[in-house]
Design a protein around this motif. Sequence first.
Motif, mmCIF file in Angstrom:
data_model
loop_
_atom_site.group_PDB
_atom_site.id
_atom_site.type_symbol
_atom_site.label_atom_id
_atom_site.label_comp_id
_atom_site.label_asym_id
_atom_site.label_seq_id
_atom_site.Cartn_x
_atom_site.Cartn_y
_atom_site.Cartn_z
ATOM 1 N N SER A 17 0.831 -1.207 0.000
ATOM 2 C CA SER A 17 0.000 0.000 0.000
ATOM 3 C C SER A 17 0.862 1.252 0.000
ATOM 4 N N ASN A 18 1.971 1.189 0.694
ATOM 5 C CA ASN A 18 2.879 2.337 0.732
ATOM 6 C C ASN A 18 3.427 2.665 -0.652
ATOM 7 N N TRP A 19 3.638 1.658 -1.472
ATOM 8 C CA TRP A 19 4.129 1.899 -2.838
ATOM 9 C C TRP A 19 3.165 2.812 -3.595
ATOM 10 N N LEU A 20 1.883 2.735 -3.271
ATOM 11 C CA LEU A 20 0.875 3.511 -3.996
ATOM 12 C C LEU A 20 0.810 4.973 -3.559
ATOM 13 N N VAL A 21 1.519 5.313 -2.482
ATOM 14 C CA VAL A 21 1.502 6.691 -1.991
ATOM 15 C C VAL A 21 2.891 7.272 -1.740
#
Length: 62
Positions: A17-21
């Motif tokens: 999920s962090n990759w997406l932000v």
Amino acid sequence: MKSNDKTIRSILIPKLSNWLVDNDLAGVRNPAELNKLPIDEKKEWLALWDEVSTLIKRIEEK
């Protein structure tokens, strides 16, 4: 569900999920920045972000 499945999910979901932000990845994730890349490279990045989103959903559903 096995306890190690919960552990794996608790690690994978936040990381993916962090990759997406993550601001460090904005240059290869944000549409305006992707439009600056060659079309083949842009397609590969878009495919990666689609795969990441799909994987997160699959993990959450289990």
